[in-house]
Design a protein around this motif. Structure first.
Motif, mmCIF file in Angstrom:
data_model
loop_
_atom_site.group_PDB
_atom_site.id
_atom_site.type_symbol
_atom_site.label_atom_id
_atom_site.label_comp_id
_atom_site.label_asym_id
_atom_site.label_seq_id
_atom_site.Cartn_x
_atom_site.Cartn_y
_atom_site.Cartn_z
ATOM 1 N N MET A 1 -25.879 -44.863 6.296
ATOM 2 C CA MET A 1 -24.602 -45.001 6.959
ATOM 3 C C MET A 1 -24.464 -43.900 7.999
ATOM 4 S SD MET A 1 -20.814 -45.351 5.297
ATOM 5 C CE MET A 1 -20.598 -43.776 4.537
ATOM 6 N N GLY A 2 -24.090 -44.234 9.254
ATOM 7 C CA GLY A 2 -23.935 -43.270 10.331
ATOM 8 C C GLY A 2 -22.607 -42.537 10.251
ATOM 9 N N VAL A 3 -22.498 -41.525 11.063
ATOM 10 C CA VAL A 3 -21.260 -40.760 11.137
ATOM 11 C C VAL A 3 -20.538 -41.128 12.419
ATOM 12 C CG1 VAL A 3 -22.100 -38.838 9.754
ATOM 13 C CG2 VAL A 3 -22.461 -38.814 12.206
ATOM 14 N N ASP A 4 -19.223 -41.023 12.395
ATOM 15 C CA ASP A 4 -18.448 -41.275 13.604
ATOM 16 C C ASP A 4 -18.759 -40.210 14.636
ATOM 17 O OD1 ASP A 4 -17.190 -43.479 12.498
ATOM 18 O OD2 ASP A 4 -15.475 -42.334 11.784
ATOM 19 N N ALA A 5 -18.877 -40.623 15.872
ATOM 20 C CA ALA A 5 -19.177 -39.689 16.953
ATOM 21 C C ALA A 5 -17.979 -38.778 17.207
ATOM 22 C CB ALA A 5 -19.529 -40.455 18.224
ATOM 23 N N VAL A 6 -18.290 -37.541 17.504
ATOM 24 C CA VAL A 6 -17.277 -36.582 17.928
ATOM 25 C C VAL A 6 -16.939 -36.915 19.379
ATOM 26 C CG1 VAL A 6 -16.786 -34.141 18.312
ATOM 27 C CG2 VAL A 6 -18.211 -34.830 16.392
ATOM 28 N N THR A 7 -15.675 -36.826 19.731
ATOM 29 C CA THR A 7 -15.229 -37.168 21.075
ATOM 30 C C THR A 7 -14.690 -35.930 21.799
ATOM 31 O OG1 THR A 7 -12.966 -37.648 20.385
ATOM 32 C CG2 THR A 7 -14.563 -39.476 20.269
ATOM 33 N N VAL A 8 -14.492 -36.085 23.085
ATOM 34 C CA VAL A 8 -13.856 -35.025 23.878
ATOM 35 C C VAL A 8 -12.491 -34.706 23.284
ATOM 36 C CG1 VAL A 8 -12.871 -34.473 26.140
ATOM 37 C CG2 VAL A 8 -15.122 -35.545 25.991
ATOM 38 N N GLU A 9 -11.787 -35.726 22.837
ATOM 39 C CA GLU A 9 -10.462 -35.514 22.243
ATOM 40 C C GLU A 9 -10.553 -34.626 21.002
ATOM 41 O OE1 GLU A 9 -6.233 -35.974 21.755
ATOM 42 O OE2 GLU A 9 -7.619 -36.019 23.428
ATOM 43 N N ASP A 10 -11.564 -34.805 20.192
ATOM 44 C CA ASP A 10 -11.748 -33.956 19.009
ATOM 45 C C ASP A 10 -11.924 -32.493 19.411
ATOM 46 O OD1 ASP A 10 -11.718 -36.193 17.252
ATOM 47 O OD2 ASP A 10 -13.862 -36.504 17.573
ATOM 48 N N VAL A 11 -12.726 -32.254 20.438
ATOM 49 C CA VAL A 11 -12.954 -30.884 20.912
ATOM 50 C C VAL A 11 -11.681 -30.329 21.547
ATOM 51 C CG1 VAL A 11 -14.287 -29.468 22.519
ATOM 52 C CG2 VAL A 11 -15.432 -31.233 21.164
ATOM 53 N N ARG A 12 -10.990 -31.149 22.289
ATOM 54 C CA ARG A 12 -9.726 -30.749 22.929
ATOM 55 C C ARG A 12 -8.711 -30.300 21.880
ATOM 56 N NH1 ARG A 12 -5.006 -32.897 25.741
ATOM 57 N NH2 ARG A 12 -4.867 -34.664 24.353
ATOM 58 N N LEU A 13 -8.602 -31.048 20.796
ATOM 59 C CA LEU A 13 -7.667 -30.691 19.728
ATOM 60 C C LEU A 13 -8.107 -29.435 18.986
ATOM 61 C CD1 LEU A 13 -6.854 -34.245 18.345
ATOM 62 C CD2 LEU A 13 -5.396 -32.791 19.774
ATOM 63 N N ALA A 14 -9.405 -29.273 18.781
ATOM 64 C CA ALA A 14 -9.920 -28.067 18.130
ATOM 65 C C ALA A 14 -9.607 -26.841 18.975
ATOM 66 C CB ALA A 14 -11.429 -28.189 17.893
ATOM 67 N N TYR A 15 -9.781 -26.948 20.286
ATOM 68 C CA TYR A 15 -9.508 -25.814 21.169
ATOM 69 C C TYR A 15 -8.017 -25.496 21.193
ATOM 70 C CZ TYR A 15 -9.976 -22.582 25.059
ATOM 71 O OH TYR A 15 -9.948 -21.462 25.848
ATOM 72 N N ALA A 16 -7.176 -26.523 21.162
ATOM 73 C CA ALA A 16 -5.731 -26.300 21.104
ATOM 74 C C ALA A 16 -5.361 -25.541 19.835
ATOM 75 C CB ALA A 16 -4.988 -27.634 21.163
ATOM 76 N N GLY A 17 -6.041 -25.845 18.732
ATOM 77 C CA GLY A 17 -5.796 -25.128 17.488
ATOM 78 C C GLY A 17 -6.164 -23.662 17.596
ATOM 79 N N ILE A 18 -7.222 -23.363 18.309
ATOM 80 C CA ILE A 18 -7.645 -21.975 18.495
ATOM 81 C C ILE A 18 -6.639 -21.216 19.344
ATOM 82 C CG2 ILE A 18 -9.401 -20.538 19.650
ATOM 83 C CD1 ILE A 18 -11.401 -22.748 18.635
ATOM 84 N N LEU A 19 -6.141 -21.867 20.398
ATOM 85 C CA LEU A 19 -5.167 -21.220 21.270
ATOM 86 C C LEU A 19 -3.755 -21.275 20.707
ATOM 87 C CD1 LEU A 19 -6.254 -22.489 24.812
ATOM 88 C CD2 LEU A 19 -6.764 -20.294 23.735
ATOM 89 N N ALA A 20 -3.561 -22.050 19.641
ATOM 90 C CA ALA A 20 -2.232 -22.263 19.056
ATOM 91 C C ALA A 20 -1.256 -22.764 20.121
ATOM 92 C CB ALA A 20 -1.725 -20.997 18.375
ATOM 93 N N THR A 21 -1.683 -23.803 20.829
ATOM 94 C CA THR A 21 -0.883 -24.382 21.898
ATOM 95 C C THR A 21 -1.065 -25.894 21.905
ATOM 96 O OG1 THR A 21 -0.408 -24.244 24.270
ATOM 97 C CG2 THR A 21 -2.711 -24.158 23.630
ATOM 98 N N ASP A 22 -0.320 -26.553 22.756
ATOM 99 C CA ASP A 22 -0.523 -27.987 22.934
ATOM 100 C C ASP A 22 -1.900 -28.217 23.555
ATOM 101 O OD1 ASP A 22 1.998 -28.647 21.966
ATOM 102 O OD2 ASP A 22 2.927 -28.529 23.949
#
Length: 83
Positions: A1-22
């Motif tokens: 069984m394959g894994v779901d691909a990581v998207t730009v949106e996933d990275v965008r949300l992760a970076y927002a979490g690091i900056l604690a911003t939208d």
């Protein structure tokens, strides 16, 4: 069984979490140097967060070659697929 691909949106949300911003308006062609708040510390934080979340290790030799968000997403997906 394959894994779901990581998207730009996933990275965008992760970076927002690091900056604690939208989430910032990023797309696959966004160069790191054009990302608000991007510096070596926040870049390292993002990589560590992605490694932890997705259970991978980024090779430093590959990370140094990355120019934009799309290349980061592609590398992340290759590493996940390689297991």
């Amino acid at each position: 069984m394959g894994v779901d691909a990581v998207t730009v949106e996933d990275v965008r949300l992760a970076y927002a979490g690091i900056l604690a911003t939208d989430p910032l308006p990023l797309d696959a062609t966004t160069p790191f140097r054009n990302i608000k708040g991007w510096d070596s510390l926040n870049g390292s934080r993002l990589l560590l967060a992605l490694e932890s979340t997705y259970g991978i290790d980024f090779p430093a030799s590959e990370v140094q070659k990355l120019a934009n968000i799309g290349e980061l997403v592609a590398l992340l997906n290759r590493l996940r697929a390689a297991g």
